[in-house]
Design an enzyme around this catalytic site. Structure first.
Site, short mmCIF file in Angstrom:
data_model
loop_
_atom_site.label_atom_id
_atom_site.label_comp_id
_atom_site.label_asym_id
_atom_site.label_seq_id
_atom_site.Cartn_x
_atom_site.Cartn_y
_atom_site.Cartn_z
CG ASP A 161 50.10 54.62 54.24
OD1 ASP A 161 50.00 53.71 53.12
OD2 ASP A 161 50.07 55.85 53.83
CG ASP A 207 49.57 60.02 53.76
OD1 ASP A 207 49.40 60.63 52.91
OD2 ASP A 207 49.70 58.75 53.79
CG ASP A 259 54.72 55.46 49.70
OD1 ASP A 259 55.86 55.41 49.86
OD2 ASP A 259 53.69 54.53 48.89
#
Length: 219
Positions: free
Chosen positions: A7, A182, A9
């Site tokens: 991922d 996250d 961001d």
């Protein structure tokens, strides 16, 4: 051969490129602060809470691309990379990517953020493959719409499996698959890979990772 999925961001980046792109356009006077800033914050809070309507958000995020030429947008993006993105790239993120790249793993950034914003960031990390939400284009210019399935939540699995098929691969082509994220929004794909890794996770993902015994990275 292993597959390493990242991922972007708040995982590889110490911040959110989608959110910061709108804030950047506000800061240089392209978007009206009064009209856009509160809405940008609202969508970001919805994303973090896992309640984001991706199509409503993309209508907000992609429409500004259609109001300017690609040449102008590319110039703004160069400034965006220099002023906003480069300070968000941590040494730990670079080290993590380099570890997988040096091991010969197939490295892929898979992100809900659109490919116009994220393609130069993937290049900065030296990652060849990018799966992102695709802005619709006609004759090289953006229309303000989205092409295909957004790379968000279950859509990340759809887009990844499309990409695997187009590349002549399947899940079984890899000895191991790893995904770093996250966000609670990535739970569908985290549950799909052999090695899910939570990176600076939000509260929901942290609880899930701890209960499932997944590795948790902090930096």
């Amino acid at each position: 051969m292993n597959l390493a999925l990242f991922d972007l961001d708040n995982t590889l980046l110490d911040g959110d490129s989608d959110f910061e792109w709108s804030q950047f356009l506000i800061s240089i006077g392209v978007l009206d602060r009064e009209l856009f800033e509160a809405k940008n914050l609202h969508f970001y809070e919805q994303y973090k809470a896992g309640t984001l309507d991706i199509h409503e958000f993309l209508d907000f995020q992609l429409k500004p691309l259609s109001r300017h030429s690609r040449h102008v947008l590319d110039g703004w993006h160069q400034q965006f990379m220099r002023d906003k993105i480069m300070p968000m790239i941590t040494p730990q993120a670079r080290t993590l990517v380099a570890k997988h790249r040096d091991a010969g793993d197939v490295c892929v950034i898979i992100t809900a953020t659109n490919s116009f914003v994220t393609a130069p960031i993937a290049q900065e990390f030296g990652i060849e493959y990018l799966i992102a939400t695709e802005p619709e284009q006609k004759e090289g210019e953006f229309t303000g719409g989205v092409a295909g399935v957004p790379s968000f939540r279950e859509g990340k699995i759809t887009r990844l499996e499309q990409w695997l098929a187009e590349s002549g691969w399947t899940w079984a082509s890899f000895d191991r698959s790893t995904f770093y994220s996250d966000s609670l929004n990535d739970l569908p794909l985290l549950a799909k890979v052999q090695t899910p890794v939570a990176v600076k996770p939000d509260a929901t993902l942290r609880t899930y990772a701890e209960q499932a015994g997944w590795p948790v990275l902090e930096w």
